[in-house]
Design a protein around this motif. Structure first.
Motif, PDB file in Angstrom:
ATOM      1  N   GLY A 102      16.262  -4.960  -1.924  1.00  0.00           N
ATOM      2  CA  GLY A 102      17.065  -5.977  -2.590  1.00  0.00           C
ATOM      3  C   GLY A 102      16.838  -6.083  -4.087  1.00  0.00           C
ATOM      4  N   LEU A 103      15.958  -5.254  -4.634  1.00  0.00           N
ATOM      5  CA  LEU A 103      15.621  -5.364  -6.047  1.00  0.00           C
ATOM      6  C   LEU A 103      15.982  -4.130  -6.854  1.00  0.00           C
ATOM      7  N   GLY A 104      15.656  -2.953  -6.358  1.00  0.00           N
ATOM      8  CA  GLY A 104      15.885  -1.723  -7.098  1.00  0.00           C
ATOM      9  C   GLY A 104      14.820  -0.709  -6.743  1.00  0.00           C
ATOM     10  N   THR A 105      14.366   0.054  -7.742  1.00  0.00           N
ATOM     11  CA  THR A 105      13.338   1.053  -7.508  1.00  0.00           C
ATOM     12  C   THR A 105      12.228   0.914  -8.549  1.00  0.00           C
ATOM     13  N   MET A 106      11.043   1.409  -8.184  1.00  0.00           N
ATOM     14  CA  MET A 106       9.900   1.398  -9.076  1.00  0.00           C
ATOM     15  C   MET A 106       9.283   2.784  -9.078  1.00  0.00           C
ATOM     16  N   ARG A 107       8.850   3.213 -10.251  1.00  0.00           N
ATOM     17  CA  ARG A 107       8.149   4.484 -10.353  1.00  0.00           C
ATOM     18  C   ARG A 107       7.166   4.407 -11.507  1.00  0.00           C
ATOM     19  N   PHE A 108       6.251   5.338 -11.538  1.00  0.00           N
ATOM     20  CA  PHE A 108       5.310   5.425 -12.643  1.00  0.00           C
ATOM     21  C   PHE A 108       5.812   6.494 -13.603  1.00  0.00           C
ATOM     22  N   GLY A 109       5.509   6.337 -14.854  1.00  0.00           N
ATOM     23  CA  GLY A 109       5.886   7.299 -15.870  1.00  0.00           C
ATOM     24  C   GLY A 109       4.869   7.264 -16.986  1.00  0.00           C
ATOM     25  N   LEU A 110       5.201   7.917 -18.092  1.00  0.00           N
ATOM     26  CA  LEU A 110       4.300   7.912 -19.232  1.00  0.00           C
ATOM     27  C   LEU A 110       5.052   8.136 -20.522  1.00  0.00           C
ATOM     28  N   ARG A 111       4.399   7.793 -21.609  1.00  0.00           N
ATOM     29  CA  ARG A 111       4.864   8.122 -22.943  1.00  0.00           C
ATOM     30  C   ARG A 111       3.849   9.113 -23.492  1.00  0.00           C
ATOM     31  N   SER A 112       4.344  10.103 -24.226  1.00  0.00           N
ATOM     32  CA  SER A 112       3.427  11.098 -24.764  1.00  0.00           C
ATOM     33  C   SER A 112       3.987  11.718 -26.029  1.00  0.00           C
ATOM     34  N   LYS A 113       3.093  12.321 -26.775  1.00  0.00           N
ATOM     35  CA  LYS A 113       3.483  13.091 -27.947  1.00  0.00           C
ATOM     36  C   LYS A 113       3.904  14.465 -27.467  1.00  0.00           C
ATOM     37  N   SER A 114       4.682  15.155 -28.290  1.00  0.00           N
ATOM     38  CA  SER A 114       5.102  16.504 -27.931  1.00  0.00           C
ATOM     39  C   SER A 114       4.471  17.507 -28.894  1.00  0.00           C
ATOM     40  N   VAL A 115       4.314  18.720 -28.418  1.00  0.00           N
ATOM     41  CA  VAL A 115       3.761  19.803 -29.238  1.00  0.00           C
ATOM     42  C   VAL A 115       4.597  21.060 -29.005  1.00  0.00           C
ATOM     43  N   GLU A 173       0.830  -1.216   0.000  1.00  0.00           N
ATOM     44  CA  GLU A 173       0.000   0.000   0.000  1.00  0.00           C
ATOM     45  C   GLU A 173       0.860   1.260   0.000  1.00  0.00           C
ATOM     46  N   VAL A 174       1.945   1.262   0.763  1.00  0.00           N
ATOM     47  CA  VAL A 174       2.838   2.420   0.819  1.00  0.00           C
ATOM     48  C   VAL A 174       3.509   2.636  -0.540  1.00  0.00           C
ATOM     49  N   ILE A 175       3.998   1.562  -1.136  1.00  0.00           N
ATOM     50  CA  ILE A 175       4.654   1.671  -2.448  1.00  0.00           C
ATOM     51  C   ILE A 175       3.681   2.215  -3.479  1.00  0.00           C
ATOM     52  N   LYS A 176       2.469   1.694  -3.493  1.00  0.00           N
ATOM     53  CA  LYS A 176       1.452   2.143  -4.450  1.00  0.00           C
ATOM     54  C   LYS A 176       1.130   3.631  -4.241  1.00  0.00           C
ATOM     55  N   ALA A 177       0.921   4.025  -2.984  1.00  0.00           N
ATOM     56  CA  ALA A 177       0.570   5.419  -2.691  1.00  0.00           C
ATOM     57  C   ALA A 177       1.701   6.368  -3.083  1.00  0.00           C
ATOM     58  N   TRP A 178       2.920   6.048  -2.691  1.00  0.00           N
ATOM     59  CA  TRP A 178       4.035   6.946  -2.979  1.00  0.00           C
ATOM     60  C   TRP A 178       4.355   6.990  -4.471  1.00  0.00           C
ATOM     61  N   ALA A 179       4.261   5.857  -5.148  1.00  0.00           N
ATOM     62  CA  ALA A 179       4.542   5.841  -6.587  1.00  0.00           C
ATOM     63  C   ALA A 179       3.527   6.681  -7.351  1.00  0.00           C
ATOM     64  N   THR A 180       2.260   6.644  -6.938  1.00  0.00           N
ATOM     65  CA  THR A 180       1.251   7.443  -7.637  1.00  0.00           C
ATOM     66  C   THR A 180       1.389   8.928  -7.326  1.00  0.00           C
ATOM     67  N   GLU A 181       2.144   9.280  -6.291  1.00  0.00           N
ATOM     68  CA  GLU A 181       2.433  10.692  -5.994  1.00  0.00           C
ATOM     69  C   GLU A 181       3.655  11.187  -6.759  1.00  0.00           C
ATOM     70  N   GLY A 182       4.317  10.285  -7.509  1.00  0.00           N
ATOM     71  CA  GLY A 182       5.466  10.701  -8.308  1.00  0.00           C
ATOM     72  C   GLY A 182       6.818  10.331  -7.732  1.00  0.00           C
ATOM     73  N   HIS A 183       6.835   9.568  -6.648  1.00  0.00           N
ATOM     74  CA  HIS A 183       8.109   9.167  -6.042  1.00  0.00           C
ATOM     75  C   HIS A 183       8.670   7.923  -6.728  1.00  0.00           C
ATOM     76  N   SER A 184       9.989   7.808  -6.721  1.00  0.00           N
ATOM     77  CA  SER A 184      10.657   6.571  -7.088  1.00  0.00           C
ATOM     78  C   SER A 184      10.851   5.823  -5.775  1.00  0.00           C
ATOM     79  N   VAL A 185      10.278   4.626  -5.669  1.00  0.00           N
ATOM     80  CA  VAL A 185      10.220   3.927  -4.391  1.00  0.00           C
ATOM     81  C   VAL A 185      11.156   2.721  -4.395  1.00  0.00           C
ATOM     82  N   ALA A 186      11.939   2.582  -3.327  1.00  0.00           N
ATOM     83  CA  ALA A 186      12.868   1.458  -3.201  1.00  0.00           C
ATOM     84  C   ALA A 186      12.109   0.163  -2.955  1.00  0.00           C
ATOM     85  N   LEU A 187      12.517  -0.896  -3.655  1.00  0.00           N
ATOM     86  CA  LEU A 187      12.012  -2.241  -3.431  1.00  0.00           C
ATOM     87  C   LEU A 187      13.185  -3.033  -2.863  1.00  0.00           C
TER      88      LEU A 187
END
Length: 190
Positions: A79-92, A63-77
């Motif tokens: 022994g594994l690394g880090t997880m974060r959310f991102g996006l792909r988008s077109k530019s204008v 729950e903590v990882i999910k909450a912090w990641a959706t706020e834009g944080h890179s969260v430590a997992l």
């Protein structure tokens, strides 16, 4: 311990009219999925705490990882690394054209830590080859250099005229939660 890979002889057709060619196609042998209950049981055994305590910790961490990641944080997992959310988008070019419709996909970005990459690099690979009839014809043990793909090159745009940010290895991404900017044909600046 070794990773198991199978190389199966398959008929590959590159268009409807070709007769096709047989090639050995490699893919990892899939092990059974380990369900959460089994993982928690093993973690409890290794840590010396009860399964119920481990379950509570597991649920809370998720729950903590999910909450912090959706706020834009890179969260430590651990022994594994880090997880974060991102996006792909077109530019204008025009700020008045910036809208959520430019977002082409939302992403989960995992960055493994050095120890995990080293573990993968040092893991042997055993390849079992099967002919088109399913008969085992050869077994090979790895002697490759063990190179591990480096995702730090994800922002390289192989086609500088393409600023859509599409595909796996193109520029024009805003991958970091609340950081970075989308630039035509460019990459992450955050």
């Amino acid at each position: 311990m070794a990773m198991k890979v199978k190389a199966v002889e398959k008929l590959l057709k590159f268009d409807k009219n070709s007769a096709g060619v047989y090639r050995y196609v490699m893919s990892p042998e899939m092990y059974s999925s380990l369900n959460q209950k089994k993982v928690i049981k093993e973690a409890a055994l290794r840590s010396g705490v009860s399964q119920s305590v481990m379950q509570a910790c597991w649920d809370a961490a998720g729950e903590v990882i999910k909450a912090w990641a959706t706020e834009g944080h890179s969260v430590a997992l651990p022994g594994l690394g880090t997880m974060r959310f991102g996006l792909r988008s077109k530019s204008v070019e025009d700020v008045n054209k910036v809208k959520t419709g430019l977002i082409t996909s939302r992403r989960i970005i995992f960055t493994p830590d050095v120890d995990l990459k080293d573990e993968l690099k040092n893991t042997a690979i055993v390849i079992t080859c099967y002919d088109r009839d399913g008969k085992e014809v050869k077994r090979v043990t790895s002697d490759d250099s063990g190179d591990v793909e480096d995702d730090s090159n994800d922002n390289v745009n192989p086609n500088p005229n393409d600023n859509t940010g599409g595909g796996d290895n193109t520029g024009g991404d805003n991958q970091g939660g609340n950081t970075g900017t989308v630039t035509p044909g460019g990459g992450d600046e955050g």
